[in-house]
Design a protein around this motif. Structure first.
Motif, short mmCIF file in Angstrom:
data_model
loop_
_atom_site.label_atom_id
_atom_site.label_comp_id
_atom_site.label_asym_id
_atom_site.label_seq_id
_atom_site.Cartn_x
_atom_site.Cartn_y
_atom_site.Cartn_z
N TRP A 59 11.05 2.83 6.26
CA TRP A 59 10.13 2.23 7.22
C TRP A 59 10.04 0.90 7.71
O TRP A 59 9.77 0.75 8.73
CB TRP A 59 8.67 2.93 6.84
CG TRP A 59 7.48 2.78 7.55
CD1 TRP A 59 7.23 2.64 9.18
CD2 TRP A 59 6.12 3.24 7.29
NE1 TRP A 59 6.31 2.77 9.43
CE2 TRP A 59 5.36 2.84 8.41
CE3 TRP A 59 5.39 3.38 6.16
CZ2 TRP A 59 4.12 3.37 8.54
CZ3 TRP A 59 4.26 3.59 6.17
CH2 TRP A 59 3.58 3.49 7.33
N THR A 60 10.21 0.29 6.71
CA THR A 60 10.15 -1.30 6.70
C THR A 60 11.22 -1.98 5.89
O THR A 60 10.90 -2.63 4.97
CB THR A 60 8.67 -1.94 6.48
OG1 THR A 60 8.47 -1.66 5.14
CG2 THR A 60 7.67 -1.56 7.35
N GLN A 88 9.43 4.58 -2.94
CA GLN A 88 10.16 3.59 -2.39
C GLN A 88 11.22 3.63 -1.41
O GLN A 88 11.33 2.72 -0.43
CB GLN A 88 10.88 2.95 -3.70
CG GLN A 88 11.13 1.34 -3.47
CD GLN A 88 9.81 0.62 -3.14
OE1 GLN A 88 8.72 0.68 -3.78
NE2 GLN A 88 9.77 -0.30 -1.96
N ALA A 89 11.86 4.52 -1.31
CA ALA A 89 12.93 4.80 -0.23
C ALA A 89 12.43 5.07 1.13
O ALA A 89 12.86 4.76 2.01
CB ALA A 89 13.83 6.17 -0.64
N VAL A 121 0.69 -1.15 0.04
CA VAL A 121 0.00 -0.05 -0.04
C VAL A 121 0.77 1.09 0.10
O VAL A 121 0.40 2.38 -0.60
CB VAL A 121 -0.97 -0.01 1.31
CG1 VAL A 121 -1.85 0.99 1.35
CG2 VAL A 121 -1.88 -1.22 1.36
N GLY A 122 2.06 1.24 0.72
CA GLY A 122 2.87 2.46 0.85
C GLY A 122 3.31 3.15 -0.20
O GLY A 122 3.40 4.28 -0.55
N PRO A 123 3.61 2.15 -1.34
CA PRO A 123 4.38 3.04 -2.69
C PRO A 123 3.10 3.91 -3.44
O PRO A 123 3.59 4.68 -4.11
CB PRO A 123 4.61 1.85 -3.56
CG PRO A 123 5.11 0.66 -2.76
CD PRO A 123 4.07 0.69 -1.46
N ALA A 124 1.92 3.70 -3.02
CA ALA A 124 0.88 4.53 -3.69
C ALA A 124 1.01 5.97 -2.99
O ALA A 124 0.59 6.90 -3.54
CB ALA A 124 -0.41 3.95 -3.58
N HIS A 125 1.59 6.09 -1.91
CA HIS A 125 1.44 7.09 -1.10
C HIS A 125 3.02 7.80 -0.71
O HIS A 125 2.90 9.01 -0.39
CB HIS A 125 0.88 7.08 0.27
CG HIS A 125 -0.51 6.42 -0.02
ND1 HIS A 125 -1.59 7.50 -0.57
CD2 HIS A 125 -1.20 5.40 -0.05
CE1 HIS A 125 -2.92 6.72 -0.60
NE2 HIS A 125 -2.45 5.43 -0.34
N TYR A 126 3.83 6.93 -0.86
CA TYR A 126 5.35 7.42 -0.46
C TYR A 126 6.19 6.81 -1.52
O TYR A 126 6.02 5.82 -2.33
CB TYR A 126 5.76 6.74 0.96
CG TYR A 126 4.86 7.19 2.03
CD1 TYR A 126 5.00 8.30 2.67
CD2 TYR A 126 3.79 6.30 2.38
CE1 TYR A 126 3.91 8.49 3.78
CE2 TYR A 126 2.85 6.51 3.32
CZ TYR A 126 3.00 7.68 4.21
OH TYR A 126 2.13 8.04 4.95
#
Length: 52
Positions: free
Chosen positions: A41-42, A35-36, A28-33
């Motif tokens: 973060w994880t 990749q770095a 889900v993260g790559p849609a909002h943040y």
């Protein structure tokens, strides 16, 4: 509908909780943040021992 049961944490929960957390952030993260940011973060590989 399934009932939700809240119970205390058990050490055997660590692996599943780690997978849920990492997989959610990385899917889900790559849609909002960037990749770095997601990797910061994880970071991979998953660190199961830290979740114990």
């Amino acid at each position: 509908m399934t009932d939700l049961i809240v119970r205390p944490y058990r050490t055997e929960d660590a692996r599943v909780l780690t997978d849920i957390f990492y997989d959610t952030i990385h899917h889900v993260g790559p849609a909002h943040y960037t990749q770095a940011q997601v990797n910061a973060w994880t970071p991979l590989p998953k660190e199961y021992g830290l979740w114990q």
